[in-house]
Structure formats: structure tokens, C-alpha cells
Design an enzyme around this catalytic site. Structure first.
Site, mmCIF file in Angstrom:
data_model
loop_
_atom_site.group_PDB
_atom_site.id
_atom_site.type_symbol
_atom_site.label_atom_id
_atom_site.label_comp_id
_atom_site.label_asym_id
_atom_site.label_seq_id
_atom_site.Cartn_x
_atom_site.Cartn_y
_atom_site.Cartn_z
ATOM 1 C CB SER A 192 -0.895 0.029 1.244
ATOM 2 O OG SER A 192 -1.398 1.340 1.438
ATOM 3 C CG MET B 214 -9.055 6.845 1.402
ATOM 4 S SD MET B 214 -8.349 7.076 3.036
ATOM 5 C CE MET B 214 -7.211 5.675 3.106
ATOM 6 C CG HIS C 171 -9.181 -0.650 -0.327
ATOM 7 N ND1 HIS C 171 -8.597 -0.649 0.920
ATOM 8 C CD2 HIS C 171 -10.525 -0.729 -0.105
ATOM 9 C CE1 HIS C 171 -9.537 -0.727 1.853
ATOM 10 N NE2 HIS C 171 -10.705 -0.759 1.256
ATOM 11 C CG MET D 263 -11.573 2.671 1.727
ATOM 12 S SD MET D 263 -10.008 2.834 2.604
ATOM 13 C CE MET D 263 -8.882 2.772 1.211
#
Ligand code: DX5
Ligand code: ZN
Length: 244
Positions: free
Chosen positions: A22, A51, A80, A82
Site C-alpha cells: 500500500s 478515499m 481499494h 473507500m
């Protein structure tokens, strides 16, 4: 060969534990170099934490940044998301060159199935993630569309948090058992992945460990990747080996 033979229908589950780096905790002023650093250190994938400041109380980067750094490595890009509206933005992340796209099951429900279908139609692996307090049962309705289940072992939003070991104990083995009938789906663990937690993660039968701060703050990233992988692999083999 490290790892074990895992009998799977689609053959997509890795044989050994994979390490996804990450970049959240990397030097974002030099993101391309930081991605290459993870590749040189032996990471298997690049994990990109997107995000939106709405689904989580933090904002990182979006598809333009991902598209810009796509060319610096051939490692798979594991996004990923979010964000509150993954269905609205899925095409942008597909166009940016992501190889897998995982979003959260806690978003508004009507978009979940169409977004998973869209991602898969594009030939990209589709995943759903559960926050620490969300039960795995929330995934039941989507099992037929999942290539990835991402179990969060921290509250999403920030790197460098403490691993929630009770979540790992409760969910990892259960996720593996829930998924095994359909074979190819992989279980990822995200949050607090490091050498000290790798045994517990591997014991849960986990396929992919996301590690951010443990790698980017390590004095020797290559050694750290190898250490986390070796510890997790050994525990995973012991868990998944057929019982005598
Ligand atoms: C948290 C992110 C994780 C996290 C990993 O919202 O999804 O990927 O940044 O970082 P560490 O390994 O530092 O917990
Ligand atoms: Zn993540």
C-alpha cells in the site's frame, strides 16, 4: 516452490501468500519511484487506497494519479475504493488500468451488484470489503460475483493503525470457509499487516496481505517483504494442509 497447492475451480487463488504494497504511507511526492521501490523489494502487487472524504474521513488520490503511475511498473494494480459511489466511478478506475477493484459493501446497496458486474465484464477482478464491525453475512447476496473478499483489520481511512486481532480471528477462517465452495476467490487482509501479525493472518488461510507502513517505514524493504511472506506462508500452509 513456496506455498501450497490450493485446489481451485478458476485457478486464480495464489499458491503462496502474496504481498500487496500500500503506497498510502509512501513519499507521495515521488510516487512512481516509491512504486518501483516496492517492485524491487519483491512485492507482488501495488495496493492503491482511494478515499473520497465522504465514505471515510480522509482524501487521497483518484484515477488520474493511478493512470499517471500505471506505466512505471508491470505489477498488478489493486485498487481499494473507500468511496461512497463506486458504481458512479468504476469506469474511470477501469480506464486507469487497475487489475482489481475492490469497494465496500457498506455503500448504498443498489449500486453494488451493477458495479461488480461492470468490473467483471471489463475482465478485471472484482472485490468487496468489510469494515471491522461489518459481518461477513453482508456479502452473502454477492458471492457469485466476487473474485476478492477484503477483510479490514483497521477502520478504513488511515495507514499505520493497530491491527485488530479479534477481527482476524473471527473473520479470516470464516471467510475462507465461506468462499471455498466457489474456489477461485481470494481473501485479502488490509490494515496493520506486518511481521508481528503475519502469523495470525496466515493462520486464517489468507491469500493476500496488504502492508503499507510496515514496508515503507522499514529500513530494508526487501527483507521486510520476505519476512512477512515467509511467516504468513508457513502459518497458512499449516492451516490449509489436509489433516491426517
Ligand atoms: C486503510 C487502508 C490500508 C492501509 C494499510 O484505510 O485501506 O491499505 O493504508 O496501511 P498499514 O499497513 O499501515 O495499516
Ligand atoms: Zn487498503
Amino acid at each position: 516452490m513456496s506455498g501450497i497447492e490450493v485446489p481451485v475451480a478458476g485457478g486464480r487463488r495464489p499458491q503462496g501468500v502474496l504481498i500487496a504494497a500500500s503506497v498510502l504511507d509512501s513519499d507521495l511526492a515521488a510516487l512512481g519511484d516509491e512504486i518501483r521501490r516496492a517492485e524491487d523489494a519483491g512485492a507482488d502487487r501495488i495496493h492503491l487506497d482511494v478515499m473520497d472524504g465522504h465514505f471515510v474521513p480522509n482524501i487521497t488520490f483518484g484515477w488520474t494519479m493511478i493512470a499517471a503511475v500505471r506505466r512505471v511498473t508491470t505489477l498488478p494494480f489493486d485498487a481499494h475504493l473507500m468511496i461512497s459511489e463506486p458504481g458512479r466511478w468504476a469506469d474511470k478506475f477501469l480506464d486507469a488500468g487497475c487489475d482489481s477493484i475492490t469497494f465496500h459493501v457498506e455503500v448504498d446497496e443498489p449500486q453494488i451488484r451493477p458495479a461488480l458486474e461492470r468490473i467483471r465484464e471489463a475482465g478485471v477482478s472484482a472485490g468487496l470489503s468489510v469494515r471491522p464491525k461489518t459481518p461477513l453475512a453482508a456479502l452473502d447476496a454477492y458471492r457469485d460475483l466476487l473474485d476478492i473478499v477484503l477483510v479490514m483489520t483497521v477502520e478504513p481511512g488511515f495507514g499505520g493503525q493497530s491491527f485488530q486481532g479479534d477481527v482476524a480471528d473471527t473473520k479470516l477462517g470464516a471467510a475462507r470457509a465461506w468462499l471455498d465452495p466457489m474456489g477461485a476467490c481470494e481473501v485479502q487482509v488490509d490494515g496493520g499487516g506486518k511481521a508481528a501479525t503475519a502469523e495470525q493472518i496466515g493462520r486464517g488461510g489468507t491469500d493476500v496481505i496488504v502492508a503499507g507502513s510496515a514496508l515503507y517505514r522499514a529500513p530494508d524493504m526487501t527483507a521486510e517483504v520476505a519476512r512477512i511472506r515467509a511467516i504468513a506462508d508457513a502459518a497458512r500452509v499449516a492451516t490449509l494442509a489436509p489433516r491426517p
